[in-house]
Design a protein around this motif. Structure first.
Motif, PDB file in Angstrom:
ATOM      1  N   GLN A  47      49.157 -82.776  21.638  1.00 32.04           N
ATOM      2  CA  GLN A  47      48.355 -81.723  21.014  1.00 32.04           C
ATOM      3  C   GLN A  47      49.253 -80.635  20.443  1.00 32.04           C
ATOM      4  O   GLN A  47      49.078 -80.201  19.293  1.00 32.04           O
ATOM      5  N   LEU A  51      49.852 -79.574  16.526  1.00 34.59           N
ATOM      6  CA  LEU A  51      49.681 -78.216  16.003  1.00 34.59           C
ATOM      7  C   LEU A  51      50.921 -77.759  15.245  1.00 34.59           C
ATOM      8  O   LEU A  51      50.821 -77.061  14.235  1.00 34.59           O
ATOM      9  N   MET A 149      47.128 -71.907  12.836  1.00 34.16           N
ATOM     10  CA  MET A 149      46.412 -72.723  13.841  1.00 34.16           C
ATOM     11  C   MET A 149      45.281 -71.920  14.497  1.00 34.16           C
ATOM     12  O   MET A 149      44.884 -72.192  15.626  1.00 34.16           O
ATOM     13  N   SER A 151      42.141 -71.925  13.963  1.00 30.32           N
ATOM     14  CA  SER A 151      40.966 -72.728  14.289  1.00 30.32           C
ATOM     15  C   SER A 151      41.074 -73.300  15.699  1.00 30.32           C
ATOM     16  O   SER A 151      40.100 -73.291  16.464  1.00 30.32           O
ATOM     17  N   PHE A 152      42.269 -73.781  16.066  1.00 27.63           N
ATOM     18  CA  PHE A 152      42.484 -74.272  17.424  1.00 27.63           C
ATOM     19  C   PHE A 152      42.333 -73.143  18.431  1.00 27.63           C
ATOM     20  O   PHE A 152      41.719 -73.314  19.493  1.00 27.63           O
ATOM     21  N   ASP A 155      38.741 -72.388  19.342  1.00 24.35           N
ATOM     22  CA  ASP A 155      38.176 -73.356  20.288  1.00 24.35           C
ATOM     23  C   ASP A 155      38.771 -73.177  21.681  1.00 24.35           C
ATOM     24  O   ASP A 155      38.060 -73.268  22.695  1.00 24.35           O
ATOM     25  N   TYR A 156      40.081 -72.940  21.740  1.00 25.37           N
ATOM     26  CA  TYR A 156      40.757 -72.748  23.032  1.00 25.37           C
ATOM     27  C   TYR A 156      40.206 -71.521  23.747  1.00 25.37           C
ATOM     28  O   TYR A 156      39.937 -71.557  24.960  1.00 25.37           O
TER      29      TYR A 156
END
Length: 455
Positions: A47, A51, A149, A151-152, A155-156
């Motif tokens: 992951q 990224l 990053m 967008s990640f 979510d995180y």
């Protein structure tokens, strides 16, 4: 009012920092660490590696835009990527930074044309721009990485908040990079928000954070830069000359980058707090025991310095250190150590339940004996906002009259004041060294002794 409030405590989540995957954001200032993209590159996690590829692809696409004649769009995207207030990383006291200007963006983008390797292949590590462009350092590298990053991170953040029961709110989030359209856009999402400003907060994994990027100008200058080739004898070697040399001599930079990749195993994240080693704790204790009481020759300041180094380390991780604080009572300067109450121990939960202590104050006093005025000062400081539990850190036990006064405060106002002496500090250091028990047990012992004396 909490001292140096953190997002978790404000929302009644008291999990200590060492138990969390992310760095707990402060509400009023930045965390003095930065995302280092190299940590994602060297990570064993697919992951994280993915990224890193996303960041690199987004950055190298700026070069594609320039080559296709869309320099204006590339400049626009780079400027938007250059500041990420939502993560709260850096040195700002107001969680607010500034973007780069158009001229600086154009200077960065010129590398895709001026340096043949980047023109033909793009960047392997976009942190390399630090070695060519003045005014670009760890804060910009971190912010650009976070924006690409984001967008990640959205979510995180939602995932971590849901696990801890932290609130989320539908909020507009600016400058979210979309890898499908290869452009930034503003979106609405359920996200953590600042309780006062309503601005979005993004959580960042601790494993990505360093004080200085693995690839950095100072490391290059010290070990790889051919200084004698850049400045002849008698000439001043300044940063601008080095950066200009690098643009025309990419081979030197390439050698440095390859060396950093070969030693990638040595690249580790920096912890948010580092305990001092046992030998240092012993040295601080020895220095304290030699100090006279009072203020002569700065003895009070030396005492505060040594205790200020000792307590945060020997009480970690049960208590996270908030900050050292100076306050004034009737013209007298008072030095405090403030800790977050993590409630990670039965004693700490009891302190919260009985005294409302979301934070714990340790007042440092290098005096021969604590007097009535000292007890009164600490009593005034202990309030409903801060909590009604406090600790004197001083040289000797309280005399009977002052100890009785603390008992009277408990009887009349349900405030608890306990005392740590030189002997107690020595016992805490011994426990810190032996690891057989926890130093916080000394606090527990002193509190139990205090409560047994209460009516």
């Amino acid at each position: 009012m909490m001292i140096r409030p953190r997002f978790t405590e404000f929302n009644d989540v008291f999990t200590p920092q060492n138990k969390l995957d992310f760095a707990i954001p402060f509400l009023d200032e930045d965390i003095p660490l930065y995302v280092d993209p190299f940590l994602l590159w060297r990570s064993p996690s697919y992951q994280d590696k993915g990224l890193h590829q996303l960041i690199l692809s987004a950055f190298n696409n700026l070069g594609n835009l320039v080559r296709d004649g869309n320099t204006k769009e590339a400049v626009y995207q780079l400027i938007r990527a250059s500041e990420c207030d939502e993560v709260g990383l850096g040195t700002s006291a107001i969680r607010k930074g500034t973007r780069i200007g158009e001229q600086k963006a154009e200077e960065i983008l010129s590398l895709f044309q001026h340096v043949p390797f980047y023109r033909d292949n793009g960047f392997r590590h976009f942190e390399e721009i630090q070695l060519f462009i003045d005014g670009i350092s760890k804060d910009r590298i971190s912010d650009i990485a976070c924006n690409f990053m984001k967008s990640f991170l959205i979510d995180y953040t939602a995932q971590e908040c849901e696990q801890l029961g932290l609130p989320l709110r539908k909020t507009k989030i600016p400058d979210v990079y979309n890898p499908d359209t290869r452009a930034f856009e503003d979106i609405a999402a359920d996200i953590a928000v600042h309780p006062e400003t309503g601005s979005p907060i993004l959580l960042v994994p601790k494993r990505w954070l360093r004080h200085v990027p693995w690839i950095n100008y100072d490391g290059y200058f010290k070990t790889f830069c051919p200084q004698d080739d850049i400045a002849h004898e008698g000439e001043e070697l300044n940063r601008v000359k080095v950066l200009t040399f690098n643009r025309d001599n990419y081979g030197v930079v390439d050698t440095y980058i390859q060396a950093r990749e070969r030693t990638a195993a040595d690249c580790q994240n920096d912890p948010l707090f580092s305990q001092i080693p046992v030998i240092s704790a012993r040295r601080h204790l020895a220095a304290i025991k030699k100090l006279p009481t009072g203020k002569d020759d700065g003895a009070d300041q030396k005492y505060e310095k040594h205790i200020g180094q000792l307590l945060p380390s020997i009480l970690y991780p049960k208590l996270d250190f908030a900050q050292e604080q100076a306050r004034t009572e009737s013209g007298v300067s008072i030095r405090d150590l403030i800790f977050y109450n993590s409630r990670s121990h039965d004693f700490l939960r009891e302190i919260m339940d009985d005294y409302g202590s979301r934070q714990i104050t340790f007042e440092l006093k290098n005096v021969r004996s604590i007097g009535r005025e000292h007890v009164d000062q600490l009593n005034r400081y202990l309030s409903d906002d801060l909590g009604k539990f406090g600790v004197f850190v001083t040289r000797h036990p309280l005399k009977n009259a002052e100890f009785k006064r603390t008992i009277d405060l408990w009887s009349g106002q349900r405030k608890a004041i306990i005392t740590l002496t030189d002997a107690d500090i020595e016992q805490m250091v011994e426990l810190f060294e032996s690891k057989q028990r926890e130093p916080i047990d000394v606090l527990v012992k002193k509190y139990l002794q205090f409560r047994r004396a209460c009516p």
